[in-house]
Design a protein around this motif. Structure first.
Motif, PDB file in Angstrom:
ATOM      1  N   ARG A   1      16.431  47.112  54.760  1.00 53.20           N
ATOM      2  CA  ARG A   1      15.616  46.030  54.203  1.00 53.20           C
ATOM      3  C   ARG A   1      16.342  44.706  54.340  1.00 53.20           C
ATOM      4  O   ARG A   1      17.530  44.601  53.984  1.00 53.20           O
TER       5      ARG A   1
ATOM      6  N   GLY B   1      21.480  43.841  47.482  1.00 50.32           N
ATOM      7  CA  GLY B   1      21.476  43.000  48.675  1.00 50.32           C
ATOM      8  C   GLY B   1      22.906  42.672  49.053  1.00 50.32           C
ATOM      9  O   GLY B   1      23.815  42.685  48.203  1.00 50.32           O
TER      10      GLY B   1
ATOM     11  N   PHE C   1      12.204  39.559  51.205  1.00 47.59           N
ATOM     12  CA  PHE C   1      12.553  40.939  51.515  1.00 47.59           C
ATOM     13  C   PHE C   1      11.744  41.378  52.733  1.00 47.59           C
ATOM     14  O   PHE C   1      10.647  40.875  52.977  1.00 47.59           O
TER      15      PHE C   1
ATOM     16  N   TYR D   1      11.698  46.748  45.967  1.00 51.88           N
ATOM     17  CA  TYR D   1      12.646  45.687  46.279  1.00 51.88           C
ATOM     18  C   TYR D   1      13.507  45.352  45.065  1.00 51.88           C
ATOM     19  O   TYR D   1      14.640  44.873  45.207  1.00 51.88           O
TER      20      TYR D   1
ATOM     21  N   ASN E   1      19.982  45.106  52.776  1.00 55.01           N
ATOM     22  CA  ASN E   1      20.302  45.906  51.593  1.00 55.01           C
ATOM     23  C   ASN E   1      21.405  46.918  51.883  1.00 55.01           C
ATOM     24  O   ASN E   1      21.641  47.830  51.095  1.00 55.01           O
TER      25      ASN E   1
ATOM     26  N   PHE F   1      17.314  40.967  53.295  1.00 53.93           N
ATOM     27  CA  PHE F   1      17.559  40.304  52.013  1.00 53.93           C
ATOM     28  C   PHE F   1      17.968  38.880  52.366  1.00 53.93           C
ATOM     29  O   PHE F   1      19.146  38.553  52.488  1.00 53.93           O
TER      30      PHE F   1
END
Length: 496
Positions: A122, A206, A105, A201, A141, A124
């Motif tokens: 984020r 994702g 992550f 996370y 994400n 993934f």
């Protein structure tokens, strides 16, 4: 006294016993440098000192230009549905089949020392250690992105990074670029909505984001999109909560993931795919390879195919997280790329970034090398090469029993036609930069809209030029008139 040992790349290394130099010689004194008499200058012959200082100076490698700040964990992917009619990938070949994975992550714009709880997409990035080689699925994400062509990526990232004059991120640069790039409106709406700052996370989805190709054993081709739906539920921070934690606990997300796994609370995701028969792509109502758009679920319903679980922490963050290398060009038989222009650029850029950062032999490191099979190449030498090929020949073809080509491509061919040139992607009947951003806005509750407007207005109000602010607001106005009207009023109130 019995010495403890650890095994690294097949080498047994003692963790107790005499301290030695890198060459294995015992160190007599690790507290005092060798000097010319008591109180005299240090001698250059003190090789233990010089070796320690030289190694310390080189303990860091260049950080990632993007996705520098990250955390990771190992886990397993388990197939829960038969998808053999869509792909011949062996790790997806039967229900119940398990494959070891490593998931990293990350935030996107910040540097290695930045805080976890900032408003940012984020990363993934998931590595499957399959029996046909490693398959890397490098996503985010969010199911979409800011731009649709990789040629714009360096310019976009420059706007998110530090200004060459001020040395800080500048609102003028960010909104100047986004205002001049209407295609970013959909992703910006995602980013400044509630999901822009995940609570952890473990509590975010994702996505593969790009469109990829699957090919079955009969040679039939399908286009697919990957979804990883968190089984922990979606949880997010407000801007105020994110700001507070960024100051009080900048490592919050990294520690949360590590401690959850230490407690045995292994996070899981339900893995789904959307599948489009290849012949439907050309006439679909918008370009299905455009990274700024999602495929509506009513057109292509997500199908559950597996379960992802994270259940083991890395033993060494630098070796296994910082030096982990992902590339969307790492495919396996039955999976391949699509004409997505962002994906096409990333097929080169990701691998090249790691060749620069970690070295040409980055894929030899334990976290990156195949685990269920063995890499069998003619690549030799270069920085940090460990001599693993021994006396074997370094050319092909050869008559000494070296590895040979299979003659079977990993994925299906894509038909092309026309003249070479700097072409925009082909337009489909409903291609538009604003429709899906407006749809996303209208899906939000009134409270979600209020937070979205406040988050956007707080950033746009920092812009120094009225024309940049107005151009940015106008993109949201075209997505939805109420969206633009409320944002304009909020910005004006903040700017006085």
């Amino acid at each position: 006294m019995t010495e403890a040992h650890v095994s690294v790349q097949g080498e047994t290394i003692p963790t107790t016993g005499p301290l030695t130099t890198e060459s294995g010689a015992p160190v007599a004194d690790n507290q005092n440098s060798e000097t010319a008499g008591v109180g005299g200058p240090v001698l250059i012959q003190d090789q233990s000192l010089l070796e320690k200082l030289a190694h310390f100076n080189r303990e860091r490698i260049p950080e990632r230009v993007v996705h520098a700040r990250g955390a990771g964990a190992y886990g397993t992917f388990t197939v829960t549905a038969d998808v053999s009619r869509y792909t011949r990938a062996k790790f997806l070949s039967q229900v119940g089949k398990q494959t070891e994975t490593f998931l990293r992550f990350s935030t996107v714009a910040g540097n290695l020392g930045s805080a976890d709880t900032v408003r940012d997409p984020r990363g993934f990035a998931l590595k499957f250690y399959t029996e046909e080689g490693n398959y890397d699925l490098v996503g985010n994400n969010t199911p979409v992105f800011f731009i649709k062509d990789a040629i714009k990526f360096p310019d976009f990232i420059h706007t998110q990074k530090r200004d060459p004059y001020t040395g800080s991120q500048e609102a003028d640069n960010v909104w100047d670029f986004w205002g001049l790039s209407p295609e970013a409106t959909h992703q910006v709406t995602w980013l400044f909505g509630d999901r822009g700052i995940p609570a952890s996370y473990r509590h975010m989805n994702g996505y593969g984001s790009h469109t990829f190709q699957w090919q079955n054993a009969a040679g039939e081709v399908f286009w697919v999109k990957y979804h990883f739906k968190t089984d922990q539920g979606i949880k997010n921070f407000t801007q105020a909560e994110g700001n507070r934690l960024a100051g009080e606990d900048p490592d919050f997300h990294q520690r949360d993931l590590r401690e959850a796994i230490e407690r045995g609370e292994f996070p899981t995701w339900t893995v789904q795919v959307q599948i489009m028969p290849a012949d439907e792509a050309a006439h679909y109502r918008f370009n299905p390879f455009d990274l700024t758009r999602v495929w509506p679920h009513e057109d292509y319903p997500p199908i559950e195919i597996g379960k992802l679980e994270l259940n083991r922490n890395p033993d060494n963050v630098f070796a296994e997280v910082e030096q982990s290398a992902f590339s969307p060009a790492h495919f396996v038989p039955g999976i391949g790329p699509s004409p997505d222009k962002m994906l096409q650029g990333r097929l080169f850029a990701y691998g090249d970034a790691h060749r620069y950062r970690v070295g040409i032999n980055a894929d030899h490191l334990p976290v990156n090398r195949p685990r269920a099979t063995v890499a069998n190449t003619y690549g030799r030498d270069g920085y940090a090469y460990d001599g693993r090929h021994g006396r074997s020949k370094n050319y092909e073809p050869n008559s000494f029993g070296g590895p040979k080509e299979t003659g079977r491509p990993l994925w299906g061919a894509t038909s092309v036609a026309g003249d070479t040139g700097n072409h925009a992607a082909p337009l489909h009947a409903e291609d538009d930069d604003f429709v899906q951003a407006g749809n996303l806005y209208r899906l939000m509750s009134e409270e979600e809209k209020e937070r979205l407007i406040a988050n956007l207005a707080g950033f746009i109000a920092k812009v120094s030029r009225d024309d940049i602010a107005e151009r940015a607001i106008n993109n949201f106005r075209q997505a939805d008139s109420d969206y633009g009207k409320r944002l304009e009023a909020a910005v004006q109130a903040l700017r006085g």
